[in-house]
Design an enzyme around this catalytic site. Sequence first.
Site, PDB file in Angstrom:
ATOM      1  N   CYS A  63      -1.719   3.270  -9.579  1.00 34.99           N
ATOM      2  CA  CYS A  63      -2.439   3.757  -8.399  1.00 34.99           C
ATOM      3  C   CYS A  63      -3.901   4.064  -8.741  1.00 34.99           C
ATOM      4  O   CYS A  63      -4.214   4.466  -9.865  1.00 34.99           O
ATOM      5  CB  CYS A  63      -1.777   5.032  -7.876  1.00 34.99           C
ATOM      6  SG  CYS A  63      -0.078   4.798  -7.369  1.00 34.99           S
ATOM      7  N   GLY A  90       0.780  -1.224   0.000  1.00 35.77           N
ATOM      8  CA  GLY A  90       0.000   0.000   0.000  1.00 35.77           C
ATOM      9  C   GLY A  90       0.814   1.278   0.000  1.00 35.77           C
ATOM     10  O   GLY A  90       0.380   2.309   0.524  1.00 35.77           O
TER      11      GLY A  90
END
Length: 301
Positions: A130, A72
């Site tokens: 992303c 992440g």
Amino acid sequence: MASLNVNIKNLKLKNPVMTASGTFGYGLEFADFVPLNELGGIIVKGTTLHAREGNDYPRMAETASGMLNCVGLQNKGVDYFCKHIYPQIKDIDTNMIVNVSGSSPDDYAECASHIDALPRIPAIELNISCPNVKQGGMAFGVTPEGAASVVKAVRAKYNKTLIVKLSPNVTNVAEIANACETEGADAVSLINTLMGMAIDIEKRKSLLSIGTGGLSGPAIKPIALRMVWQVAHSVKIPVIGLGGICTAKDAIEFLMVGASAIEIGTANFIDPTVTIKVRDGINDWLDAHGCKSVHEIIGCI
């Protein structure tokens, strides 16, 4: 010895072997294992405009011939990088390249502008895998329009070598590479991880905290080779190949299908000296086959 020098636009590499973002830290973590100055380049871990905590644990899982991760993009933000990390890495005698991520084109551009001011960082690599938070979470890199929007915004604020890292989770990767080239990318790198999943059948749940993650390692190499080959025949800018490279043979395959340079990722977790072994292996192969330069095999397929 054969000449291993290659260029990625204005970026001069001593050899075509670089490290993939997220697998080599900031380079300093591997200084006890390999002479960092002998690598073609080091792409440091992902950097965002603001600090990110990343996803909850567990966020890594081993799979057959590979691994899944959903880290992440945990990092302390670009200001922290500029103030604390940059002073530690700026004198490493190789190309120190920063991987840039964001949640909007403006985020990417602002982060890139901070890095543009650092004289010893000659290039950035845009992670367009992303999610676009303003468009329902779909990754920028899965449509030509999304990819182009990020590259255009960054190109307006960033003046050095701009590499765009392409997602493999698409129907037509060459179309997206072309969109990046049109908006001013100096090179593209591919592939990023493939979306995957693994299950703990006793707990009846995913092995990763958010369910899915990015698959990397030897399992994805045939897909990566195919995509690099397709893109290399579709764009005029240099292509950097990655995806499951563990040996010099793997690297040579990528060079032959059109990559000007390669990145090694997951293999660094298995053998922290793999980058130098691959570099030496490429040289040995070229010598054994009477090649005076690595350029004799780049794109020969």
